[in-house]
Design a protein around this motif. Structure first.
Motif, PDB file in Angstrom:
ATOM      1  N   ARG A   1     104.905 -74.082 -99.804  1.00  0.00           N
ATOM      2  CA  ARG A   1     104.102 -73.905-101.015  1.00  0.00           C
ATOM      3  C   ARG A   1     104.245 -75.112-101.959  1.00  0.00           C
ATOM      4  N   TYR A   2     105.498 -75.624-102.062  1.00  0.00           N
ATOM      5  CA  TYR A   2     105.771 -76.623-103.092  1.00  0.00           C
ATOM      6  C   TYR A   2     105.571 -78.070-102.637  1.00  0.00           C
ATOM      7  N   ALA A   3     105.783 -78.324-101.343  1.00  0.00           N
ATOM      8  CA  ALA A   3     105.843 -79.732-100.927  1.00  0.00           C
ATOM      9  C   ALA A   3     104.760 -80.136 -99.931  1.00  0.00           C
ATOM     10  N   TRP A   4     104.038 -79.177 -99.365  1.00  0.00           N
ATOM     11  CA  TRP A   4     102.984 -79.521 -98.404  1.00  0.00           C
ATOM     12  C   TRP A   4     101.620 -79.283 -99.038  1.00  0.00           C
ATOM     13  N   HIS A   5     100.730 -80.261 -98.899  1.00  0.00           N
ATOM     14  CA  HIS A   5      99.341 -80.042 -99.310  1.00  0.00           C
ATOM     15  C   HIS A   5      98.681 -79.135 -98.285  1.00  0.00           C
ATOM     16  N   HIS A   6      97.830 -78.235 -98.732  1.00  0.00           N
ATOM     17  CA  HIS A   6      97.022 -77.488 -97.768  1.00  0.00           C
ATOM     18  C   HIS A   6      95.567 -77.907 -97.928  1.00  0.00           C
ATOM     19  N   TYR A   7      94.855 -77.775 -96.838  1.00  0.00           N
ATOM     20  CA  TYR A   7      93.532 -78.416 -96.737  1.00  0.00           C
ATOM     21  C   TYR A   7      92.702 -77.653 -95.717  1.00  0.00           C
ATOM     22  N   ILE A   8      91.452 -77.382 -96.066  1.00  0.00           N
ATOM     23  CA  ILE A   8      90.546 -76.785 -95.067  1.00  0.00           C
ATOM     24  C   ILE A   8      89.509 -77.848 -94.716  1.00  0.00           C
ATOM     25  N   PRO A   9      89.530 -78.362 -93.500  1.00  0.00           N
ATOM     26  CA  PRO A   9      88.578 -79.420 -93.153  1.00  0.00           C
ATOM     27  C   PRO A   9      87.135 -78.911 -93.268  1.00  0.00           C
ATOM     28  N   HIS A  10      86.261 -79.843 -93.577  1.00  0.00           N
ATOM     29  CA  HIS A  10      84.845 -79.480 -93.770  1.00  0.00           C
ATOM     30  C   HIS A  10      84.155 -79.487 -92.397  1.00  0.00           C
ATOM     31  N   HIS A  11      84.416 -78.496 -91.613  1.00  0.00           N
ATOM     32  CA  HIS A  11      83.860 -78.416 -90.255  1.00  0.00           C
ATOM     33  C   HIS A  11      83.031 -77.153 -90.124  1.00  0.00           C
ATOM     34  N   LYS A  12      81.987 -77.229 -89.289  1.00  0.00           N
ATOM     35  CA  LYS A  12      81.294 -75.983 -88.917  1.00  0.00           C
ATOM     36  C   LYS A  12      81.951 -75.390 -87.683  1.00  0.00           C
ATOM     37  N   VAL A  13      82.539 -76.275 -86.902  1.00  0.00           N
ATOM     38  CA  VAL A  13      83.199 -75.834 -85.676  1.00  0.00           C
ATOM     39  C   VAL A  13      84.606 -76.424 -85.688  1.00  0.00           C
TER      40      VAL A  13
END
Ligand SMILES: O=C(O)CCC(=O)C(=O)O
Ligand SMILES: [Fe+2]
Length: 418
Positions: A367-379
């Motif tokens: 939670r504190y030290a890792w960035h989270h990211y949702i890639p902009h993908h359709k697949v």
């Protein structure tokens, strides 16, 4: 600029790209722009083979008279195509590559013409787009003397062979490309992911509960952001500051989420009371829309974050930046390997697949030290399988507003401890 549309597609070979471009060309003809131009042609564009991601940007001017199509994004990340940066050495130290501003396909000058004109100063290795504008290119020579000759002759001058345009040149250097690994592993279980503090609970909701939650938010007011819709409960989340206003309490969480809140609180290995979660953000992502890399602001929320995935799946990527400082917004890019560099920052990356009805828990280091990211993908490619995102993904993210400054063990990522 009147209208801008960004189309993304995942194509497996340059030929596919160009057949897609050809289709696009016929569509553009049907809107009758005065001067449609597609600058990449299969024979001479320096695109290597292999599965690649291409973004194609279509811009139209207000008059509807001009449309520019750029292949963008892909060049900086794909295997075999160099990525260019400002040279690290002394100012004006010569290199074999030149950054050339004010010429390129967007202003009607093809890569071929550029190669020909710059070829009079030495053998040209390649001409590449410098960015997605289509009006800045990189000309790469085999040796630096040729680059030096071209720079001296052309920088700041009107160039009759390039439509009389005034060119601006500087030296450019190749950045070592990431070791591309197209089979970037995506974990199905948190134990495989191996980031301390991250848990994934599969089937945390039943399909009926999922439908009920979706129906409950459907008829409530949404706030429209540039690419997705959101609802906030408890406290409004302000995206400009990436924070909440603790003095602006919107009220209790709505009754329809309370069974989920109680179920979360009953997870036996967590020390969290059901009364304590007091902020909920509902995100609705259309297909192909993700979320830029970020760490939820430490000073805004406590140490546990719970995210329910509904309706459609996605992958979530985690990045640990090695030279990180706390930044409200991190730059995003897509690289297909587990250790990457992006500008001057390097990071370790891992990913997990979030199926509908699952609950993701972020705590501790995750939670504190890792960035989270949702890639902009359709697949998403999950271990070799193509998994379509679906018509939308809706997430319910539950958090607890923080009332005193964060004292976590990760001060370099912590806005409270800066
Ligand atoms: O959609 C999700 O699962 C994550 C949302 C999130 O990270 C956020 O709102 O900060
Ligand atoms: Fe987040």
């Amino acid at each position: 600029m009147g209208r801008a549309a960004c189309l993304s597609c995942r194509l497996s070979s340059p030929n596919q790209v160009f057949s897609w471009l050809a289709k696009l060309k016929s569509k553009i003809k049907s809107v009758k722009p005065q001067n449609p131009r597609i600058f990449s042609e299969p024979e001479n564009h320096p695109i290597p083979s292999g599965p690649l991601r291409f973004d194609i940007l279509v811009l139209s001017l207000k008059s509807g008279q001009a449309i520019t199509i750029c292949l963008s994004g892909a060049q900086s990340i794909i295997m075999g195509v160099p990525r260019f940066v400002r040279p690290k050495g002394r100012k004006n130290e010569s290199t074999p590559s030149l950054y050339v501003a004010n010429c390129g396909p967007a202003v009607g000058i093809s890569f071929d013409t550029i190669a020909m004109v710059f070829g009079s100063f030495g053998e040209v290795k390649g001409v590449y787009p410098a960015d997605e504008t289509g009006a800045r290119v990189i000309v790469s020579y085999f040796d630096q003397c040729s680059a030096q000759r071209a720079l001296e002759a052309l920088d700041g001058h009107l160039c009759p062979d390039l439509q009389g345009r005034r060119l601006h040149l500087r030296y450019s250097a190749t950045q070592e490309p990431c070791q591309v690994n197209n089979s970037f592993p995506v974990s199905l279980l948190a134990t495989e992911l191996g980031i301390p503090g991250i848990q994934l609970w599969l089937d945390f909701l039943s399909p009926k509960e999922e439908q009920e939650l979706l129906a409950a938010v459907e008829c409530r007011p949404w706030k429209t952001l540039s690419k997705r819709r959101v609802q906030h409960y408890g406290y409004e989340f302000h995206y400009e500051t990436r924070n909440i206003n603790p003095r602006d309490h919107l009220g209790e969480l709505p009754p329809f989420v309370m069974p989920m809140v109680r179920r979360i609180a009953s997870i036996s290995n967590l020390d969290i009371a059901s009364t304590s979660l007091d902020q909920l953000t509902v995100n609705e992502y259309p297909p192909g829309v993700g979320l830029s890399p970020h760490i939820d602001t430490h000073s805004a929320f406590e140490g546990f974050i719970f995210s329910l995935s509904l309706a459609g799946p996605c992958i979530m990527e985690f990045r640990k930046y090695t030279n990180a400082v706390w930044l409200p917004k991190a730059a995003s890019s897509i690289n297909a390997n587990t250790e990457c560099s992006e500008g001057c920052s390097s990071f370790v990356r891992k990913a997990i697949y979030l199926p509908p009805r699952s609950l993701l828990i972020l705590s501790g280091e995750g939670r504190y030290a890792w960035h989270h990211y949702i890639p902009h993908h359709k697949v998403d490619i999950v271990n070799g399988n193509e998994i379509r995102r679906g018509s939308r993904r809706v997430s319910f993210t539950f958090r607890k507003a923080r009332t005193i400054p964060c004292k976590c063990d990760y001060p370099q990522y912590c806005d409270s401890q800066r």
